[in-house]
Design a protein around this motif. Structure first.
Motif, mmCIF file in Angstrom:
data_model
loop_
_atom_site.group_PDB
_atom_site.id
_atom_site.type_symbol
_atom_site.label_atom_id
_atom_site.label_comp_id
_atom_site.label_asym_id
_atom_site.label_seq_id
_atom_site.Cartn_x
_atom_site.Cartn_y
_atom_site.Cartn_z
ATOM 1 N N ASN A 12 25.867 33.086 16.389
ATOM 2 C CA ASN A 12 25.546 34.196 15.496
ATOM 3 C C ASN A 12 26.570 34.274 14.354
ATOM 4 O OD1 ASN A 12 24.309 36.462 14.434
ATOM 5 N ND2 ASN A 12 25.148 37.857 15.960
ATOM 6 N N ALA A 13 27.856 34.127 14.674
ATOM 7 C CA ALA A 13 28.905 34.161 13.667
ATOM 8 C C ALA A 13 28.732 33.018 12.664
ATOM 9 C CB ALA A 13 30.291 34.088 14.316
ATOM 10 N N ARG A 14 28.390 31.848 13.166
ATOM 11 C CA ARG A 14 28.163 30.687 12.296
ATOM 12 C C ARG A 14 27.011 30.976 11.326
ATOM 13 N NH1 ARG A 14 27.416 27.062 16.082
ATOM 14 N NH2 ARG A 14 29.636 26.696 16.311
ATOM 15 N N VAL A 37 47.628 33.964 2.434
ATOM 16 C CA VAL A 37 47.604 34.131 3.881
ATOM 17 C C VAL A 37 46.161 33.881 4.321
ATOM 18 C CG1 VAL A 37 48.062 35.684 5.813
ATOM 19 C CG2 VAL A 37 49.468 35.828 3.751
ATOM 20 N N ARG A 38 45.991 33.067 5.345
ATOM 21 C CA ARG A 38 44.656 32.621 5.739
ATOM 22 C C ARG A 38 43.804 33.736 6.357
ATOM 23 N NH1 ARG A 38 42.967 28.454 10.372
ATOM 24 N NH2 ARG A 38 40.863 28.012 9.613
ATOM 25 N N PHE A 39 42.596 33.860 5.847
ATOM 26 C CA PHE A 39 41.574 34.740 6.416
ATOM 27 C C PHE A 39 40.425 33.875 6.914
ATOM 28 C CE2 PHE A 39 43.687 38.227 4.416
ATOM 29 C CZ PHE A 39 43.252 39.371 5.087
ATOM 30 N N LEU A 40 39.784 34.325 7.964
ATOM 31 C CA LEU A 40 38.584 33.685 8.488
ATOM 32 C C LEU A 40 37.392 34.601 8.236
ATOM 33 C CD1 LEU A 40 39.984 32.532 11.949
ATOM 34 C CD2 LEU A 40 39.706 31.150 9.878
ATOM 35 N N ARG A 41 36.225 33.991 8.075
ATOM 36 C CA ARG A 41 34.991 34.757 7.895
ATOM 37 C C ARG A 41 34.265 34.868 9.219
ATOM 38 N NH1 ARG A 41 31.645 31.233 4.194
ATOM 39 N NH2 ARG A 41 32.795 29.608 5.243
ATOM 40 N N GLN A 42 33.666 36.023 9.454
ATOM 41 C CA GLN A 42 32.819 36.249 10.628
ATOM 42 C C GLN A 42 33.502 35.767 11.911
ATOM 43 O OE1 GLN A 42 30.377 38.171 10.072
ATOM 44 N NE2 GLN A 42 30.391 37.996 7.859
ATOM 45 N N ILE A 49 31.864 40.773 16.119
ATOM 46 C CA ILE A 49 32.116 39.846 15.020
ATOM 47 C C ILE A 49 32.600 40.691 13.848
ATOM 48 C CG2 ILE A 49 31.131 38.169 13.413
ATOM 49 C CD1 ILE A 49 28.909 37.658 15.499
ATOM 50 N N VAL A 50 33.810 40.394 13.370
ATOM 51 C CA VAL A 50 34.324 41.116 12.200
ATOM 52 C C VAL A 50 34.066 40.279 10.951
ATOM 53 C CG1 VAL A 50 36.045 42.405 13.528
ATOM 54 C CG2 VAL A 50 36.698 40.250 12.448
ATOM 55 N N ASP A 51 33.885 40.950 9.831
ATOM 56 C CA ASP A 51 33.547 40.237 8.598
ATOM 57 C C ASP A 51 34.647 39.268 8.173
ATOM 58 O OD1 ASP A 51 31.085 41.542 8.412
ATOM 59 O OD2 ASP A 51 31.915 43.182 7.219
ATOM 60 N N PHE A 52 35.891 39.746 8.169
ATOM 61 C CA PHE A 52 37.035 38.906 7.796
ATOM 62 C C PHE A 52 38.189 39.225 8.727
ATOM 63 C CE2 PHE A 52 34.595 39.647 3.912
ATOM 64 C CZ PHE A 52 34.366 38.355 3.491
ATOM 65 N N ILE A 84 38.714 47.304 18.945
ATOM 66 C CA ILE A 84 39.493 46.260 18.271
ATOM 67 C C ILE A 84 40.932 46.716 18.065
ATOM 68 C CG2 ILE A 84 39.720 44.958 16.110
ATOM 69 C CD1 ILE A 84 36.600 44.929 16.044
ATOM 70 N N GLU A 85 41.130 47.978 17.726
ATOM 71 C CA GLU A 85 42.492 48.485 17.528
ATOM 72 C C GLU A 85 43.294 48.486 18.820
ATOM 73 O OE1 GLU A 85 41.821 52.168 15.393
ATOM 74 O OE2 GLU A 85 41.992 51.122 13.455
ATOM 75 N N LYS A 86 42.624 48.582 19.965
ATOM 76 C CA LYS A 86 43.329 48.472 21.253
ATOM 77 C C LYS A 86 43.889 47.076 21.452
ATOM 78 C CE LYS A 86 41.008 52.148 23.699
ATOM 79 N NZ LYS A 86 40.017 52.519 24.716
#
Length: 122
Positions: A12-14, A37-42, A49-52, A84-86
């Motif tokens: 799904n993320a792909r 600084v490196r960011f990843l998508r999805q 699944i987070v956007d970035f 996610i914050e946990k």
């Protein structure tokens, strides 16, 4: 807390990476792609699944369309953000309209959050 992501979400993320929204494309190609600084998508984080996502800064960026401002969407987002914050990951959200109306401000705020997260000023 168990720290395995849901491998069923990988496909799904792909697919989401292949079919980014125009707001995600704008932020990716005009800011994150060449950000130092490196960011990843999805990025899959457990059952979400987070956007970035930036692992060095432990920072997740979410872009919210109109469905996120309906009662059901806001509740789901709150539960997701708390989860996610946990994991000691900061989540920041922007409305899609922010991308078009204040792109420079969005980028400056993300840059500030990355620097603060990496310096330990949380």
């Amino acid at each position: 807390m168990e720290r395995k992501h849901n491998s069923q979400l990988t496909d799904n993320a792909r697919e989401l990476r292949k079919n980014m929204t125009k707001e995600e494309r704008h932020l990716w190609y005009d800011f994150f792609k060449d950000y130092p600084v490196r960011f990843l998508r999805q990025k899959v984080i457990d059952n979400y699944i987070v956007d970035f996502y930036c692992s060095k800064a432990r920072l997740a960026i979410e872009l919210d369309g109109s469905q996120h401002y309906e009662v059901k969407g806001m509740l789901k987002d709150r539960i997701r953000t708390e989860y996610i914050e946990k994991r000691n990951i900061m989540v920041i959200r922007f409305a899609n309209t922010d991308i078009w109306e204040n792109f420079s401000g969005v980028c400056q705020y993300i840059d500030l959050c990355v620097k603060e997260q990496m310096s330990g000023d949380r």
